[in-house]
Scaffold this motif. Structure first.
Motif, PDB file in Angstrom:
ATOM      1  N   VAL A   1       0.831  -1.206   0.000  1.00 44.15           N
ATOM      2  CA  VAL A   1       0.000   0.000   0.000  1.00 44.15           C
ATOM      3  C   VAL A   1       0.866   1.258   0.000  1.00 44.15           C
TER       4      VAL A   1
ATOM      5  N   THR B   1       1.997   2.144  -3.418  1.00 43.87           N
ATOM      6  CA  THR B   1       0.970   2.915  -4.126  1.00 43.87           C
ATOM      7  C   THR B   1       1.007   4.380  -3.697  1.00 43.87           C
ATOM      8  N   TYR B   2       1.250   4.640  -2.393  1.00 35.46           N
ATOM      9  CA  TYR B   2       1.376   6.027  -1.937  1.00 35.46           C
ATOM     10  C   TYR B   2       2.596   6.684  -2.584  1.00 35.46           C
TER      11      TYR B   2
ATOM     12  N   PHE C   1     -10.089  -2.494  -1.535  1.00 37.14           N
ATOM     13  CA  PHE C   1      -9.082  -2.971  -2.484  1.00 37.14           C
ATOM     14  C   PHE C   1      -9.716  -3.381  -3.811  1.00 37.14           C
TER      15      PHE C   1
ATOM     16  N   ASN D   1      -7.659   3.837  -1.033  1.00 44.80           N
ATOM     17  CA  ASN D   1      -6.507   3.910  -0.127  1.00 44.80           C
ATOM     18  C   ASN D   1      -6.870   4.370   1.280  1.00 44.80           C
TER      19      ASN D   1
ATOM     20  N   MET E   1      -7.166   1.725   4.313  1.00 44.24           N
ATOM     21  CA  MET E   1      -5.887   1.172   4.736  1.00 44.24           C
ATOM     22  C   MET E   1      -5.060   2.196   5.485  1.00 44.24           C
TER      23      MET E   1
ATOM     24  N   PHE F   1      -3.018  -3.471  -5.975  1.00 42.39           N
ATOM     25  CA  PHE F   1      -4.357  -3.614  -5.406  1.00 42.39           C
ATOM     26  C   PHE F   1      -4.829  -5.065  -5.467  1.00 42.39           C
TER      27      PHE F   1
ATOM     28  N   LEU G   1      -3.104  -6.838  -2.583  1.00 46.39           N
ATOM     29  CA  LEU G   1      -3.737  -6.431  -1.329  1.00 46.39           C
ATOM     30  C   LEU G   1      -5.092  -7.111  -1.144  1.00 46.39           C
TER      31      LEU G   1
END
Length: 466
Positions: free
Chosen positions: A259, A262-263, A319, A350, A353, A435, A438
């Motif tokens: 995750v 992705t950030y 997700f 997002n 999470m 994703f 996740l």
């Protein structure tokens, strides 16, 4: 004048958190996410403002993060071995506040009149000191505060939501404002230094607020700061071995990593997309502003979703939304309106999470106590620290490597076909894969439904030991 005692949560556990406690605690996350957000912007700064080669930048980031991966475990070991009778977690916020501010500014003061090799060395040292040393010394103790602050899962969830909100605010300030503001200030290196200096002052203030308002108390567990009340400090090798034998901790480690990649991609990649696909890098500010809509909705809905679905099912739904949003972008990756709207689905996905990673980690800490009779609290928080730092770093590195493979030239008039594919890769393809990973892990994570029985068995052990 003493304050009126709070009631108990739905599980019958005494509540201890008030509005000011949540606000003060969340201020620390503002600083942590400000650091992560700035690290995410460094690829663009180094390539387009300093003039360093994209491939070299990506490799330097990777080396820093490989070293960084071990500093979380070392910091957890240091904190867990704090002498009895002393606070373990809160003092680190005070110790690291000024060093953090100094290093935030130094990130952008890359010497101009030296060789590119010397610039790379400077970049490596400043990134290492900020992320591997200072950020680690802040993140591990700060994450641990959630567990020693309250025993209530409800209050921990609320803390996670407050932290995510504060962290998102700082992240959005950077994502939305840094390009337009630095461009307004001249768009050069000096402009970025000015921006970082203001943010550094705010970061210090936030850390001091968290230090002042935090407490290491938990009314259900024995006080963490009393001699003889702490878990026995395990040898480093034994603690790490135990953690990797906790399958749920390993799953949270992987989820945190995924995750945060992705950030990291979101922080680094959007500017390149706006510049080379849409033709105007200032559009990243508009996208960020529009992204506030799903963000606000996410924070509004995450509480009801958790109440209705529980923690794990909430993550499954979010997700899946992230997967669907990125998959649909493949149909028309060039249209600004279409992609901005679908990007909102990824932003919304997002939010849960952001709120719940700390809660998942707290669950794995309870499982440590159940399986090993030792919570290994600070060492366990390495999952959050590792995922945040390494994930953001890998996200930035992926951007740089993709650009290097595509022979990226920041001075080009238009993007080549290879550069466009590179931009699509780190904006769409990789997030889609992440994703999916996740979503699969959230299906496998079944600890939440086991917790009531685990807590009952732990309580029974303690009663028998009296």
């Amino acid at each position: 004048m003493s304050r009126k005692p709070l009631g108990k949560d739905k599980d019958g556990i005494q509540k201890v958190m008030r509005f000011g406690d949540y606000l003060g605690d969340a201020a620390g996350q503002f600083t942590l996410n400000a650091i992560s957000g700035l690290v995410g912007q460094l690829t663009y700064f180094y390539t387009d403002k300093v003039g360093l080669a994209a491939g070299a930048v990506g490799t330097a980031f990777l080396i820093v993060k490989l070293i960084d991966a071990f500093t979380d475990l070392i910091m957890g070991y240091i904190v867990d071995h704090t002498k009895p009778g002393k606070e373990r977690y809160r003092p680190w916020l005070l110790k690291m506040s000024v060093p953090a501010a100094v290093m935030i500014v130094l990130l952008f003061t890359v010497p101009a009149n030296v060789s590119s090799t010397m610039q790379m060395v400077y970049m490596f040292i400043t990134n290492f000191l900020l992320t591997a040393v200072i950020y680690t010394a802040l993140c591990i103790p700060y994450a641990s505060l959630m567990v020693v602050r309250t025993a209530s899962q409800q209050e921990r969830g609320n803390m996670g939501t407050w932290r995510a909100g504060a962290g998102y605010v700082s992240g959005m300030i950077i994502a939305v404002a840094i390009i337009p503001i630095t461009n307004m200030l001249g768009g050069d290196q000096t402009a970025w230094i000015k921006f970082s200096a203001v943010l550094a002052v705010v970061a210090v203030i936030c850390l001091l607020i968290t230090w002042k308002t935090s407490k290491e108390t938990n009314p259900v567990m024995e006080a963490e700061n009393k001699p003889g009340a702490q878990d026995e400090a395990l040898p480093f090798k034994e603690a790490i071995t135990n953690l990797f034998h906790n399958k749920y901790w390993v799953m949270v480690l992987i989820m945190g990593l995924a995750v945060n990649i992705t950030y990291g991609l979101a922080n680094s990649a959007g500017t390149y997309y706006a510049k080379w696909i849409y033709g105007n890098d200032n559009l990243v500010g508009i996208q960020g502003a529009i992204g506030m809509i799903p963000t606000i909705l996410g924070f509004i809905l995450v509480g009801p979703m958790i109440k209705k679905l529980g923690v794990t099912k909430t993550l499954k739904v979010s997700f899946f939304i992230g997967m669907a949003g990125n998959a649909l972008r493949l149909l028309n990756p060039y249209n600004f309106v279409y992609n901005t709207v679908l990007g909102c689905f990824g932003t919304f996905a997002n939010i849960p999470m952001m709120c719940l990673l700390g809660v998942l980690t707290a669950m794995t800490i309870d499982y440590n106590e159940y399986k090993f009779n030792n919570r290994m609290l600070a060492s366990s928080q390495a999952a959050c620290g590792f995922g945040s730092k390494v994930g953001n770093g890998l996200g930035a590195s992926l951007v740089a490597w993709c650009l290097a493979i595509a022979s990226y030239n920041p001075e080009a008039a238009v993007a080549s076909a290879a550069v466009k594919q590179a931009v699509f890769t780190f904006n769409i393809y990789v997030p889609l894969i992440l994703f999916t990973v996740l979503f699969i892990l959230s299906i496998k994570f079944d600890l939440e439904k086991k917790l009531p029985q685990i807590h009952a068995e732990i309580a029974q052990r303690k009663d028998q030991a009296k």
